[in-house]
Structure formats: C-alpha cells, structure tokens
Design a protein around this motif. Structure first.
Motif, PDB file in Angstrom:
ATOM      1  N   HIS A 164       9.009  -2.452  40.289  1.00 60.44           N
ATOM      2  CA  HIS A 164       8.013  -3.473  39.952  1.00 60.44           C
ATOM      3  C   HIS A 164       6.916  -2.868  39.087  1.00 60.44           C
ATOM      4  O   HIS A 164       6.468  -3.474  38.104  1.00 60.44           O
ATOM      5  CB  HIS A 164       7.435  -4.067  41.240  1.00 60.44           C
ATOM      6  CG  HIS A 164       6.449  -5.158  41.000  1.00 60.44           C
ATOM      7  ND1 HIS A 164       5.473  -5.492  41.897  1.00 60.44           N
ATOM      8  CD2 HIS A 164       6.272  -5.990  39.958  1.00 60.44           C
ATOM      9  CE1 HIS A 164       4.743  -6.477  41.412  1.00 60.44           C
ATOM     10  NE2 HIS A 164       5.208  -6.801  40.233  1.00 60.44           N
ATOM     11  N   HIS A 177       0.746  -9.400  37.620  1.00 59.53           N
ATOM     12  CA  HIS A 177       1.639  -8.265  37.830  1.00 59.53           C
ATOM     13  C   HIS A 177       0.936  -7.193  38.668  1.00 59.53           C
ATOM     14  O   HIS A 177       1.498  -6.654  39.628  1.00 59.53           O
ATOM     15  CB  HIS A 177       2.054  -7.672  36.486  1.00 59.53           C
ATOM     16  CG  HIS A 177       3.307  -8.260  35.919  1.00 59.53           C
ATOM     17  ND1 HIS A 177       4.552  -7.776  36.211  1.00 59.53           N
ATOM     18  CD2 HIS A 177       3.508  -9.291  35.074  1.00 59.53           C
ATOM     19  CE1 HIS A 177       5.466  -8.482  35.564  1.00 59.53           C
ATOM     20  NE2 HIS A 177       4.854  -9.412  34.863  1.00 59.53           N
ATOM     21  N   THR A 191       0.140  -8.353  42.356  1.00 61.85           N
ATOM     22  CA  THR A 191       1.329  -8.304  43.210  1.00 61.85           C
ATOM     23  C   THR A 191       1.720  -6.856  43.513  1.00 61.85           C
ATOM     24  O   THR A 191       2.211  -6.556  44.601  1.00 61.85           O
ATOM     25  CB  THR A 191       2.533  -9.024  42.560  1.00 61.85           C
ATOM     26  OG1 THR A 191       2.759  -8.494  41.257  1.00 61.85           O
ATOM     27  CG2 THR A 191       2.295 -10.518  42.465  1.00 61.85           C
ATOM     28  N   ASP A 192       1.470  -5.965  42.560  1.00 63.53           N
ATOM     29  CA  ASP A 192       1.703  -4.538  42.808  1.00 63.53           C
ATOM     30  C   ASP A 192       0.829  -4.036  43.945  1.00 63.53           C
ATOM     31  O   ASP A 192       1.284  -3.285  44.817  1.00 63.53           O
ATOM     32  CB  ASP A 192       1.388  -3.728  41.551  1.00 63.53           C
ATOM     33  CG  ASP A 192       2.632  -3.448  40.738  1.00 63.53           C
ATOM     34  OD1 ASP A 192       3.726  -3.789  41.207  1.00 63.53           O
ATOM     35  OD2 ASP A 192       2.501  -2.912  39.639  1.00 63.53           O
ATOM     36  N   ILE A 215       8.049  -9.043  49.452  1.00 68.05           N
ATOM     37  CA  ILE A 215       7.427  -8.744  48.156  1.00 68.05           C
ATOM     38  C   ILE A 215       8.093  -9.579  47.061  1.00 68.05           C
ATOM     39  O   ILE A 215       7.428 -10.158  46.190  1.00 68.05           O
ATOM     40  CB  ILE A 215       7.547  -7.243  47.832  1.00 68.05           C
ATOM     41  CG1 ILE A 215       6.672  -6.415  48.781  1.00 68.05           C
ATOM     42  CG2 ILE A 215       7.141  -6.967  46.372  1.00 68.05           C
ATOM     43  CD1 ILE A 215       6.968  -4.918  48.732  1.00 68.05           C
ATOM     44  N   TYR A 233       7.114 -13.204  47.091  1.00 66.13           N
ATOM     45  CA  TYR A 233       5.752 -13.327  46.583  1.00 66.13           C
ATOM     46  C   TYR A 233       5.737 -13.272  45.051  1.00 66.13           C
ATOM     47  O   TYR A 233       5.002 -14.020  44.388  1.00 66.13           O
ATOM     48  CB  TYR A 233       4.890 -12.199  47.171  1.00 66.13           C
ATOM     49  CG  TYR A 233       3.424 -12.300  46.812  1.00 66.13           C
ATOM     50  CD1 TYR A 233       2.640 -13.355  47.265  1.00 66.13           C
ATOM     51  CD2 TYR A 233       2.820 -11.330  46.008  1.00 66.13           C
ATOM     52  CE1 TYR A 233       1.303 -13.452  46.938  1.00 66.13           C
ATOM     53  CE2 TYR A 233       1.480 -11.411  45.674  1.00 66.13           C
ATOM     54  CZ  TYR A 233       0.730 -12.472  46.142  1.00 66.13           C
ATOM     55  OH  TYR A 233      -0.595 -12.565  45.813  1.00 66.13           O
ATOM     56  N   LEU A 234       6.576 -12.407  44.485  1.00 65.03           N
ATOM     57  CA  LEU A 234       6.666 -12.312  43.020  1.00 65.03           C
ATOM     58  C   LEU A 234       7.123 -13.636  42.408  1.00 65.03           C
ATOM     59  O   LEU A 234       6.594 -14.085  41.392  1.00 65.03           O
ATOM     60  CB  LEU A 234       7.650 -11.212  42.620  1.00 65.03           C
ATOM     61  CG  LEU A 234       7.281  -9.759  42.908  1.00 65.03           C
ATOM     62  CD1 LEU A 234       8.389  -8.840  42.414  1.00 65.03           C
ATOM     63  CD2 LEU A 234       5.977  -9.385  42.253  1.00 65.03           C
ATOM     64  N   MET A 237       4.324 -16.230  42.580  1.00 63.55           N
ATOM     65  CA  MET A 237       3.248 -15.980  41.621  1.00 63.55           C
ATOM     66  C   MET A 237       3.711 -16.216  40.178  1.00 63.55           C
ATOM     67  O   MET A 237       2.947 -16.681  39.340  1.00 63.55           O
ATOM     68  CB  MET A 237       2.749 -14.533  41.765  1.00 63.55           C
ATOM     69  CG  MET A 237       2.083 -14.224  43.089  1.00 63.55           C
ATOM     70  SD  MET A 237       0.527 -15.121  43.327  1.00 63.55           S
ATOM     71  CE  MET A 237      -0.570 -14.162  42.295  1.00 63.55           C
TER      72      MET A 237
END
Length: 305
Positions: free
Chosen positions: A53, A158, A161-162, A192, A195-196, A199
């Motif tokens: 990611h 980006h 979310t990281d 995760i 969630y990506l 978003m």
C-alpha cells in the motif's frame, strides 16, 4: 457570443503544495523500504500488505506531484485549456489504484487466513510505529489542501489510510506478541483492504463525473434556465451544457433566443446580468452564450450534439 472567465493564480500556494508532496514522497519511500525488509524477515502479511500500500502511495504521490506541476503550465494553441485537468486525472488514477490494491490484499488475506504462520511480532511493532509517525507527518502536511483540491485529497486519502493501516498492524503485532493470535494478521489485512475500497470509491466516482463532463451535483440546470428565461428580453434558453473543468472552474454554455433583434451592446448588458446571476448563486465562473434571433434550431434545454 459572450465569454466571461476569472483567473486565480496562487504560485506560492502551488509551490507549497509541491514541496509538501515531495516531502511525503521521500517519507513513503523510507517506510516502504523498511516495511518490505521487515515483512520478509518477520513473515508478516499485514506488514507486507502495508508495504504494498505504501508503494502504491509512492506512485500515487509521484502522479500527484507531476500533476501539480503540470497544472501550472500555460495554455497554448495546441492545449487551449493548458493542463488544468491533470490533477483530476491524477485523482482518478490514485482512486483506481486504491481499489485495485485493496482487492489484491483481500485475496492474499483469505489465503493466509486458511494457513496462518508464526510471525516475528517485535519487528512488526517497531516498523508499524515508524509507519504511524511518518504517515502522520505526511497527513498533517497535506490536510489543509485536501479540503479544496481533488488531487491533494487523493494523495491525502492514500496517506491517511496508510496511517490507519499502520495502527492496525501495530495492534496486530501486540496481539501476536502477547497472545500468539497469528490469524489476526490476516483479519487486519482484510479490514485494511475494505477501508481502502470505502475511501477510494467516492473519490473515483467524483473524479469520473468530472472527466465525463457530467453536470456537478449541486447545479440545478432547470432552475438556472427558468431564472434566465425570466429576463424580459429573452424568449428561450436552450442547448445548455454545464460541466466542471477542474477544482476552480465550472462552465456554462447555452444558446439564447431573443424576442427582438437587439444590438451587440444591448446583448452585453444582458450577458453581464446572466454572469452575475450564475456566479453569485451557483459559483459558475465561465459563461459562454450564443445569442440568436429567429434561428431555426432545436429549442430543447438539452440537445444531443
């Protein structure tokens, strides 16, 4: 034909955005390299997925950085709009990569959940802390511009979310260290990824609408047409197009049929009134009107070109 437009150049602000993006790129390269090595040594899929990611973030931030630079280039005979859509295109690419990476992570998480492996949790914990600090700094750098610029928002998402992923990896590392719950690595990877997708979808939808020249959601064309039609000298408003060029510009194009064969100076007076109306009520800052008198053409509000 009347054409009105406004230009706002904020070179210092553009330079600041570019600098913040460049710092974020360097931070993410550092995180990615550390997490790839750490993920291989520890055997943590969550750490490797976070590294993947982060690598996608490096690419997305580079895209955003290049788009930010291109957006400042002047228009020319070959590119009459310049590169004003570069940042919208960057947002579309970045949102797409968010979703693609998420799908890949889900596939790997399912495979690992079926065959959980022992993981070196201490390394996972320390590297996740590095990710939280570095991504947190990047998030703070881009937060302000993310509220008004789609490209910066894509980069910000980006990085956000990281940071969330690194927090999840930290929690997983602690659970694995003290409770030997190794399957949590796969579960966190799956979370995760979801969630990506959540978003990225909204940004992908928004940037697609702009690229496809769809009417912005908050622009009521029927109401605008009715208000312009209410002008005493106007007989009919038709052949209307409304689209968003980039973050700063919304364009209105229309044909207007007048009741009388007016002079050009009379048309200019009416044009200014239309410009003031649509700018003050709907933030439309580019108006292009084709005046007509008795012309034999389609009088529908929306006409297929």
């Amino acid at each position: 034909m009347g054409h009105s437009h406004t230009h706002n150049h904020h070179h210092t602000h553009h330079d600041l955005k570019g600098r913040n993006l460049f710092i974020s790129i360097l931070l993410n390269i550092l995180i990615t390299a550390a997490q790839v090595i750490g993920g291989i040594v520890s055997g943590s899929l969550a750490l490797l997925s976070d590294a993947l990611h982060n690598f996608s973030d490096v690419l997305s931030l580079v895209v955003s950085y290049v788009a930010n630079k291109l957006a400042k280039k002047e228009a020319s005979f070959h590119r009459t709009f310049g590169y004003k859509r570069a940042e919208i295109l960057a947002a579309f690419i970045n949102a797409s990569t968010l979703i693609i990476v998420a799908i890949l992570l889900i596939i790997e998480a399912v495979k690992r959940f079926q065959n959980p492996e022992e993981i070196e949790s201490n390394l996972v914990i320390w590297l996740s802390l590095l990710g939280i600090v570095a991504n947190g700094l990047s998030v703070l750098l881009l937060k302000k511009d993310s509220k008004s610029n789609m490209n910066m928002k894509s980069a910000y998402l980006h990085l956000l979310t990281d940071m969330m992923a690194s927090i999840a990896v930290l929690i997983g590392g602690l659970l694995m260290k003290y409770y030997q719950v190794y399957w949590v690595d796969s579960v966190l990877t799956f979370a995760i990824a979801l969630y990506l997708i959540w978003m990225g979808y909204d940004l992908l939808k928004t940037s697609t609408k702009v690229l496809m020249l769809f009417t912005p959601d908050d622009i009521p064309i029927k109401q605008i047409v009715a208000e312009i039609n209410a002008f005493e000298s106007i007989k009919n408003v038709h052949h209307v197009h409304v689209w968003q060029l980039n973050e700063e510009e919304i364009h209105l194009e229309a044909h207007i049929d007048f009741k009388n064969d007016i002079t050009l100076s009379q048309f200019d007076v009416i044009l200014h009134k239309i410009e003031d109306l649509v700018f003050n009520k709907y933030d439309i800052n580019h108006v292009n009107i084709q005046p007509e008198f008795g012309k034999d053409d389609a009088k529908d509000v929306i006409v297929q070109d």
